[in-house]
Design an enzyme around this catalytic site. Structure first.
Site, PDB file in Angstrom:
ATOM      1  N   ASP A  50       0.818  -1.211   0.000  1.00  0.00           N
ATOM      2  CA  ASP A  50       0.000   0.000   0.000  1.00  0.00           C
ATOM      3  C   ASP A  50       0.857   1.269   0.000  1.00  0.00           C
ATOM      4  O   ASP A  50       0.665   2.175   0.823  1.00  0.00           O
ATOM      5  CB  ASP A  50      -0.951   0.020   1.205  1.00  0.00           C
ATOM      6  CG  ASP A  50      -1.734  -1.277   1.353  1.00  0.00           C
ATOM      7  OD1 ASP A  50      -2.080  -1.862   0.318  1.00  0.00           O
ATOM      8  OD2 ASP A  50      -1.993  -1.696   2.500  1.00  0.00           O
ATOM      9  N   GLU A  85     -11.031   0.211  -4.277  1.00  0.00           N
ATOM     10  CA  GLU A  85     -10.405   0.624  -3.029  1.00  0.00           C
ATOM     11  C   GLU A  85      -9.210   1.513  -3.345  1.00  0.00           C
ATOM     12  O   GLU A  85      -8.976   1.871  -4.494  1.00  0.00           O
ATOM     13  CB  GLU A  85      -9.966  -0.608  -2.214  1.00  0.00           C
ATOM     14  CG  GLU A  85      -8.993  -1.500  -2.955  1.00  0.00           C
ATOM     15  CD  GLU A  85      -8.683  -2.797  -2.230  1.00  0.00           C
ATOM     16  OE1 GLU A  85      -9.132  -2.967  -1.092  1.00  0.00           O
ATOM     17  OE2 GLU A  85      -7.980  -3.649  -2.816  1.00  0.00           O
TER      18      GLU A  85
END
Length: 489
Positions: A20, A182
């Site tokens: 991430d 997302e």
């Protein structure tokens, strides 16, 4: 491709469990934040001058006034940071999935720390928050709404000083129709605002898609060539490409940092180091970004020997559930004294660093005294292997799910005991085999060997990767040294 070359198209720029990625440039330097889940301290901060060679300079989450330590189960806790620079300081917003719940915002003038106490956003329900400011300096948080009937991307204006929402959340562009949109990031380039997201799920279907608008609140129109990045259904050695962030270089060129995995072995492929951070180049055509593989050479493996002779510890060291200083301290005569400790989540605390390479060996010099010390290779609390020293013996232990087995034992030699583990070529269709070792007078003795699939994400599940480390099974114990290096010929 030569085995001596390490192009960025095939190797991570930040190897090991660093998923991430979020990146920001300030002047000539770049700063990177990544997820940490159950490990503390939380959210490592790296610095670079070229997007290729990265140095960890600290963590953003280090104290109880930022988030409640020790409550996180495997692959829970701290999800998906966004790192930005605004109004003379760094801003990092991230999701606390368990703990106090919701989104956490901390700030710092120096990204190496200390970071501020946390501001929480109790009415922003979801994960993967992004933070941006419009032309009137109004603060926008864009996030993945996971509590809605349908998971999608939403946005809300907030007061960053209090965590209050200033309007009802609104729906945004949520991708091309793939599952689980997302990881939103809102990025300004010229007169355009770009909303970049991940979709397709964070596995082999993962992809990066993008849309643009003249207004950060939308409406957004998707790029005609979406997804702009994906390796799905390709025979590429790097898979699960997604959850990305864009950054502009000082010369006006652009790059993209994204997470991906390196699966190995037979079907369906097995990855063991978690989701890592990779780099690619970006070319703009008609104000749309096009991703091109980067063939720049990444940094060589960062092998190290740690004698624990400085305090506080190097920022590479973390622990599931607790801060290292909660159960570790300098030992008399050098090294580190470890005490037996369980986090409130039930995780066994250990001084741990991320596994970063595909083939490696790790060793530790342990002095158990009247206790029991161990060198552990950990995927999560249910999937690990370790070499224990204490009570007059050395034992190799494997734990998979609900099963635990002793693979082999020998009487413990006198004095400090050198134990180890190494990742070697697989004897089956797995990613590797792991050998658990002890150094005896006659040389290295293999106590046990296991199929590396048992310590893979495809078996254990979750979002993290293997860790090297040491712990007190029963303490206190002393570790004099831990060394990680390449396999010996």
């Amino acid at each position: 491709m030569s085995s001596q070359r390490r192009p960025a198209s095939h190797f991570p720029v930040v190897p090991g469990f660093h998923p991430d990625p979020s990146v920001v440039r300030v002047g000539e330097e770049y700063f990177l934040a990544t997820s940490t889940f159950e490990y503390a301290p939380g959210v490592p901060i790296h610095r670079s001058t070229d997007l290729v060679h990265w140095e960890q300079i600290g963590h953003a989450l280090t104290r109880e006034d930022q988030w409640p330590l020790g409550t996180f189960r495997d692959s829970r806790g701290i999800f998906a940071p966004t790192l930005r620079y605004h109004d003379g300081k760094f801003w990092m917003i991230v999701t606390d999935v368990d703990g106090g719940g919701g989104q956490i915002l901390v700030t710092a003038e120096d990204p190496a720390g200390e970071w501020s106490p946390a501001v929480r956003f109790p009415e922003v329900h979801g994960i993967d928050p992004d933070i941006a400011w419009d032309d009137e300096d109004r603060c926008l948080v864009t996030f993945c709404a996971t509590l809605e009937p349908v998971i999608h991307i939403m946005q809300v204006e907030v007061d960053p000083s209090t965590g209050a929402t200033l309007e009802p959340p609104r729906s945004m562009w949520s991708g091309t129709g793939l599952n689980h949109p997302e990881a939103p990031h809102l990025i300004r380039r010229g007169d355009w605002w770009y909303l970049m997201i991940a979709e397709g799920g964070t596995h082999t279907g993962h992809a990066v898609s993008i849309a643009r608008s003249r207004d950060p609140r939308g409406p957004f129109d998707g790029a005609p060539h979406n997804p702009i990045l994906s390796h799905r259904s390709l025979g590429h050695p790097v898979q699960s490409t997604g959850h990305a962030d864009l950054v502009e270089r000082p010369d006006g060129s652009w790059a993209i940092l994204y997470l991906a995995t390196r699966p190995r072995g037979g079907f369906p492929g097995w990855h063991v180091n978690g989701r890592e951070t990779f780099l690619a180049d970006v070319i703009w055509r008609e104000d749309w970004p096009f991703v091109e593989p980067s063939e720049i050479e990444v940094a060589p493996p960062a092998w190290f020997t740690e004698t624990f002779d400085s305090w506080p510890l190097h920022p590479r060291w973390v622990s599931p559930g607790l801060l290292p200083q909660d159960f570790a301290s300098p030992a008399p005569g050098g090294g580190l004294e470890l005490r037996e400790a369980l986090a409130p989540s039930g995780s066994a605390s250990m001084i741990a660093a991320r596994c970063t390479e595909e083939r490696w060996q790790v060793s530790a010099a342990l002095e158990p005294g009247s206790g029991v010390a161990a060198l552990r290779v950990r995927m999560d609390e249910r999937h690990w292997a370790e070499v224990r020293v204490g009570d007059g013996e050395v034992a190799a232990v494997l734990h998979v799910g609900e099963l635990e087995q002793v693979l082999g034992t020998v009487p413990a030699p006198e004095g400090p005991v050198r134990v180890g583990a190494r990742a070697v070529d697989p004897s089956t269709n797995g990613p590797d085999d792991l050998e658990l070792l002890v150094q005896l007078a006659g040389g290295t003795h293999v106590l046990g060997r296991l199929d590396g699939r048992y310590l893979s994400t495809e078996v254990g599940g979750g979002f993290t990767g293997r860790m090297w480390g040491v712990r007190a099974v029963r303490g206190p114990v002393i570790v004099r040294e831990l060394a990680v290096g390449p396999l010996e010929d």
